[in-house]
Enzyme design. Structure first.
Site, PDB file in Angstrom:
ATOM      1  N   ASN A  82      25.824  63.200  45.705  1.00 53.28           N
ATOM      2  CA  ASN A  82      25.987  61.756  45.522  1.00 53.28           C
ATOM      3  C   ASN A  82      25.508  61.283  44.150  1.00 53.28           C
ATOM      4  O   ASN A  82      25.955  60.242  43.670  1.00 53.28           O
ATOM      5  CB  ASN A  82      25.192  61.036  46.631  1.00 53.28           C
ATOM      6  CG  ASN A  82      24.976  59.577  46.325  1.00 53.28           C
ATOM      7  OD1 ASN A  82      25.893  58.762  46.459  1.00 53.28           O
ATOM      8  ND2 ASN A  82      23.774  59.220  45.859  1.00 53.28           N
ATOM      9  N   GLN A 141      39.818  53.503  35.144  1.00 53.50           N
ATOM     10  CA  GLN A 141      39.142  52.212  34.970  1.00 53.50           C
ATOM     11  C   GLN A 141      38.886  51.958  33.490  1.00 53.50           C
ATOM     12  O   GLN A 141      38.447  52.857  32.766  1.00 53.50           O
ATOM     13  CB  GLN A 141      37.811  52.205  35.751  1.00 53.50           C
ATOM     14  CG  GLN A 141      36.963  50.954  35.575  1.00 53.50           C
ATOM     15  CD  GLN A 141      37.689  49.672  35.959  1.00 53.50           C
ATOM     16  OE1 GLN A 141      38.406  49.084  35.145  1.00 53.50           O
ATOM     17  NE2 GLN A 141      37.533  49.245  37.196  1.00 53.50           N
ATOM     18  N   GLY A 143      37.172  51.242  30.295  1.00 55.88           N
ATOM     19  CA  GLY A 143      35.779  51.454  29.873  1.00 55.88           C
ATOM     20  C   GLY A 143      35.101  52.642  30.537  1.00 55.88           C
ATOM     21  O   GLY A 143      33.880  52.771  30.456  1.00 55.88           O
ATOM     22  N   GLN A 144      35.892  53.524  31.188  1.00 55.93           N
ATOM     23  CA  GLN A 144      35.251  54.609  31.942  1.00 55.93           C
ATOM     24  C   GLN A 144      35.975  55.957  31.791  1.00 55.93           C
ATOM     25  O   GLN A 144      36.147  56.669  32.782  1.00 55.93           O
ATOM     26  CB  GLN A 144      35.205  54.249  33.427  1.00 55.93           C
ATOM     27  CG  GLN A 144      34.125  53.230  33.773  1.00 55.93           C
ATOM     28  CD  GLN A 144      33.746  53.311  35.249  1.00 55.93           C
ATOM     29  OE1 GLN A 144      34.620  53.315  36.099  1.00 55.93           O
ATOM     30  NE2 GLN A 144      32.467  53.386  35.540  1.00 55.93           N
ATOM     31  N   TYR A 147      33.436  58.509  33.195  1.00 63.72           N
ATOM     32  CA  TYR A 147      33.189  58.416  34.646  1.00 63.72           C
ATOM     33  C   TYR A 147      34.460  58.777  35.431  1.00 63.72           C
ATOM     34  O   TYR A 147      34.413  59.521  36.417  1.00 63.72           O
ATOM     35  CB  TYR A 147      32.741  56.994  34.957  1.00 63.72           C
ATOM     36  CG  TYR A 147      32.257  56.740  36.363  1.00 63.72           C
ATOM     37  CD1 TYR A 147      30.910  56.917  36.701  1.00 63.72           C
ATOM     38  CD2 TYR A 147      33.118  56.289  37.352  1.00 63.72           C
ATOM     39  CE1 TYR A 147      30.459  56.654  37.989  1.00 63.72           C
ATOM     40  CE2 TYR A 147      32.675  56.018  38.634  1.00 63.72           C
ATOM     41  CZ  TYR A 147      31.342  56.202  38.952  1.00 63.72           C
ATOM     42  OH  TYR A 147      30.900  55.930  40.224  1.00 63.72           O
ATOM     43  N   PRO A 177      34.338  55.950  47.237  1.00 62.86           N
ATOM     44  CA  PRO A 177      34.023  54.538  47.421  1.00 62.86           C
ATOM     45  C   PRO A 177      34.724  53.675  46.381  1.00 62.86           C
ATOM     46  O   PRO A 177      34.972  54.111  45.253  1.00 62.86           O
ATOM     47  CB  PRO A 177      32.501  54.459  47.202  1.00 62.86           C
ATOM     48  CG  PRO A 177      32.011  55.864  47.241  1.00 62.86           C
ATOM     49  CD  PRO A 177      33.163  56.715  46.791  1.00 62.86           C
ATOM     50  N   TYR A 179      34.266  49.495  45.005  1.00 62.07           N
ATOM     51  CA  TYR A 179      33.125  48.760  44.439  1.00 62.07           C
ATOM     52  C   TYR A 179      32.180  48.345  45.564  1.00 62.07           C
ATOM     53  O   TYR A 179      32.523  47.550  46.425  1.00 62.07           O
ATOM     54  CB  TYR A 179      33.624  47.559  43.624  1.00 62.07           C
ATOM     55  CG  TYR A 179      34.084  47.994  42.241  1.00 62.07           C
ATOM     56  CD1 TYR A 179      33.294  47.761  41.123  1.00 62.07           C
ATOM     57  CD2 TYR A 179      35.269  48.702  42.067  1.00 62.07           C
ATOM     58  CE1 TYR A 179      33.686  48.201  39.868  1.00 62.07           C
ATOM     59  CE2 TYR A 179      35.672  49.147  40.823  1.00 62.07           C
ATOM     60  CZ  TYR A 179      34.871  48.894  39.721  1.00 62.07           C
ATOM     61  OH  TYR A 179      35.254  49.332  38.475  1.00 62.07           O
TER      62      TYR A 179
HETATM   63  N1  CAA Z   1      39.220  44.736  34.971  1.00 64.35           N
HETATM   64  C1  CAA Z   1      39.783  43.694  34.365  1.00 64.35           C
HETATM   65  N2  CAA Z   1      39.466  43.283  33.128  1.00 64.35           N
HETATM   66  C2  CAA Z   1      38.520  43.955  32.469  1.00 64.35           C
HETATM   67  C3  CAA Z   1      37.881  45.051  33.029  1.00 64.35           C
HETATM   68  C4  CAA Z   1      38.275  45.445  34.322  1.00 64.35           C
HETATM   69  N3  CAA Z   1      37.723  46.475  34.933  1.00 64.35           N
HETATM   70  N4  CAA Z   1      36.980  45.511  32.155  1.00 64.35           N
HETATM   71  C5  CAA Z   1      37.067  44.736  31.082  1.00 64.35           C
HETATM   72  N5  CAA Z   1      37.984  43.781  31.257  1.00 64.35           N
HETATM   73  C6  CAA Z   1      38.368  42.749  30.325  1.00 64.35           C
HETATM   74  C7  CAA Z   1      37.207  41.801  30.015  1.00 64.35           C
HETATM   75  O1  CAA Z   1      37.062  40.818  31.036  1.00 64.35           O
HETATM   76  C8  CAA Z   1      37.666  41.230  28.687  1.00 64.35           C
HETATM   77  O2  CAA Z   1      38.689  40.269  28.923  1.00 64.35           O
HETATM   78  P1  CAA Z   1      38.797  38.932  28.020  1.00 64.35           P
HETATM   79  O3  CAA Z   1      39.063  39.459  26.624  1.00 64.35           O
HETATM   80  O4  CAA Z   1      39.931  38.192  28.653  1.00 64.35           O
HETATM   81  O5  CAA Z   1      37.494  38.227  28.142  1.00 64.35           O
HETATM   82  C9  CAA Z   1      38.322  42.448  28.008  1.00 64.35           C
HETATM   83  O6  CAA Z   1      38.670  43.351  29.065  1.00 64.35           O
HETATM   84  C10 CAA Z   1      37.382  43.155  27.038  1.00 64.35           C
HETATM   85  O7  CAA Z   1      36.224  43.522  27.747  1.00 64.35           O
HETATM   86  P2  CAA Z   1      34.773  43.342  27.168  1.00 64.35           P
HETATM   87  O8  CAA Z   1      34.666  42.098  26.324  1.00 64.35           O
HETATM   88  O9  CAA Z   1      33.799  43.502  28.295  1.00 64.35           O
HETATM   89  O10 CAA Z   1      34.678  44.584  26.148  1.00 64.35           O
HETATM   90  P3  CAA Z   1      33.367  45.278  25.693  1.00 64.35           P
HETATM   91  O11 CAA Z   1      33.758  46.282  24.671  1.00 64.35           O
HETATM   92  O12 CAA Z   1      32.316  44.278  25.353  1.00 64.35           O
HETATM   93  O13 CAA Z   1      32.848  46.039  27.013  1.00 64.35           O
HETATM   94  C11 CAA Z   1      32.963  47.468  28.870  1.00 64.35           C
HETATM   95  C12 CAA Z   1      33.598  47.053  27.548  1.00 64.35           C
HETATM   96  C13 CAA Z   1      31.529  47.966  28.618  1.00 64.35           C
HETATM   97  C14 CAA Z   1      33.795  48.628  29.390  1.00 64.35           C
HETATM   98  C15 CAA Z   1      32.922  46.296  29.849  1.00 64.35           C
HETATM   99  O14 CAA Z   1      34.185  45.691  29.909  1.00 64.35           O
HETATM  100  C16 CAA Z   1      32.563  46.743  31.255  1.00 64.35           C
HETATM  101  O15 CAA Z   1      31.405  46.972  31.561  1.00 64.35           O
HETATM  102  N6  CAA Z   1      33.582  46.860  32.109  1.00 64.35           N
HETATM  103  C17 CAA Z   1      33.376  47.267  33.505  1.00 64.35           C
HETATM  104  C18 CAA Z   1      33.685  48.717  33.655  1.00 64.35           C
HETATM  105  C19 CAA Z   1      33.548  49.061  35.109  1.00 64.35           C
HETATM  106  O16 CAA Z   1      34.314  48.625  35.946  1.00 64.35           O
HETATM  107  N7  CAA Z   1      32.556  49.876  35.434  1.00 64.35           N
HETATM  108  C20 CAA Z   1      32.339  50.231  36.810  1.00 64.35           C
HETATM  109  C21 CAA Z   1      30.894  50.465  37.013  1.00 64.35           C
HETATM  110  S1  CAA Z   1      30.494  50.660  38.717  1.00 64.35           S
HETATM  111  C22 CAA Z   1      31.103  52.153  39.117  1.00 64.35           C
HETATM  112  O17 CAA Z   1      31.574  52.896  38.322  1.00 64.35           O
HETATM  113  C23 CAA Z   1      30.996  52.522  40.580  1.00 64.35           C
HETATM  114  C24 CAA Z   1      32.293  52.936  41.133  1.00 64.35           C
HETATM  115  O18 CAA Z   1      32.503  54.097  41.369  1.00 64.35           O
HETATM  116  C25 CAA Z   1      33.316  51.909  41.479  1.00 64.35           C
END
Ligand code: CAA
Length: 240
Positions: A82, A141, A143-144, A147, A177, A179
């Site tokens: 996990n 996803q 930004g991933q 991951y 899983p 979110y």
């Molecule tokens: N879905 C839809 N829109 C998204 C998005 C997503 N997953 N991620 C980013 N965007 C959008 C933002 O809202 C933003 O839109 P606007 O320009 O209209 O405001 C645009 O994309 C640019 O994003 P950022 O300004 O956030 O860009 P950044 O470079 O500052 O950050 C990032 C990039 C760090 C990847 C940030 O967007 C982020 O943290 N995104 C989330 C990524 C994510 O979903 N991680 C999951 C973590 S939990 C997990 O992983 C557990 C699991 O198994 C499900």
């Protein structure tokens, strides 16, 4: 005799819920954790489940770690891989360190830990391995890349090891899983998380217990014909 279960990353989030569910189902449970001493101490105090610290990304640390668990509880018959971290960022801003940390902790850990328990499972003619994947390994996803690659790798790992274990009474499955309302997901910027929740047909984040209950089923003796499968639990966000 109660079977022995080891859950990596077991003191917080989904791992904690899995440990508690397995204990409630009558298993002897050990939790591994990577670094957060305070959370581990709180977890053990609240649940009575022993917590063992080592880095699952480091094979040289896994071997003595598993031996310690075995000395305390007996041979590991159930392994739940996990442990996982995020180091999110778009590829054009991601460092090699962000890439490698996630591959090592989320994917190499599955090799390391499974390798440490597989021989005793084969000798016993019984084993249960459940690997925690992710909707983001299935669908990708923003930004991933790190991951999603690691989690997607987990799904391939699961199927390959399932083939190897099948004739030896060892089942290997994945749970993917969506979110879930853990610290990891709550760390996603609020505005971004709101957009993600809007894509979940059930209209909410999942709960850690909803994942834990499925793991409890997959490791049970009743689930012996289920192997190489992925159970997606994501509120309808992605139908795979
Ligand atoms: N879905 C839809 N829109 C998204 C998005 C997503 N997953 N991620 C980013 N965007 C959008 C933002 O809202 C933003 O839109 P606007 O320009 O209209 O405001 C645009 O994309 C640019 O994003 P950022 O300004 O956030 O860009 P950044 O470079 O500052 O950050 C990032 C990039 C760090 C990847 C940030 O967007 C982020 O943290 N995104 C989330 C990524 C994510 O979903 N991680 C999951 C973590 S939990 C997990 O992983 C557990 C699991 O198994 C499900």
């Amino acid at each position: 005799m109660a079977r022995v279960a080891l859950v990596t990353g077991g003191t917080r989030g989904i791992g904690e819920a899995i440990c508690v569910a397995l204990q409630d189902a009558g298993y002897k449970v050990a939790a591994n954790y990577g670094g957060n001493e305070e959370a581990a101490a709180k977890f053990t105090q609240a649940t009575g489940i022993p917590a063992f610290k080592w880095d699952v990304g480091d094979m040289a640390a896994c071997q003595p770690g598993v031996k310690q668990v075995e000395a305390a509880l007996g041979p590991v018959e159930i392994l739940v891989n996990n442990a996982g971290i995020t180091r999110d960022g778009t590829l054009h801003k991601m460092s090699f360190e962000q890439w490698e940390a996630v591959i090592r902790t989320n994917l190499s850990s599955c090799f390391n830990m499974s390798r440490c328990v597989i021989e005793s499972m084969r000798a016993a003619g019984f084993g249960r391995i459940v690997n925690i994947g992710s909707v983001n390994g299935q669908a990708g996803q923003y930004g991933q890349v790190n991951y999603a690659s690691a989690k997607s790798g987990i799904h391939g790992f699961t199927k390959a090891l399932a083939l190897e274990g099948a004739a030896k009474g060892i089942t290997v499955n994945a749970v993917a899983p969506g979110y879930i309302g853990t610290e990891m997901v709550r760390a996603v910027p609020e505005k971004v998380l709101a957009k993600i929740i809007a894509t979940i047909p059930v209209g909410r984040l999942g709960e850690a217990d909803e994942i834990a209950r499925s793991v409890t089923f997959l490791v049970s003796d009743d689930a012996g014909f289920i192997t190489g499968s992925t159970l997606s639990i994501n509120g309808g966000q992605h139908m795979y």
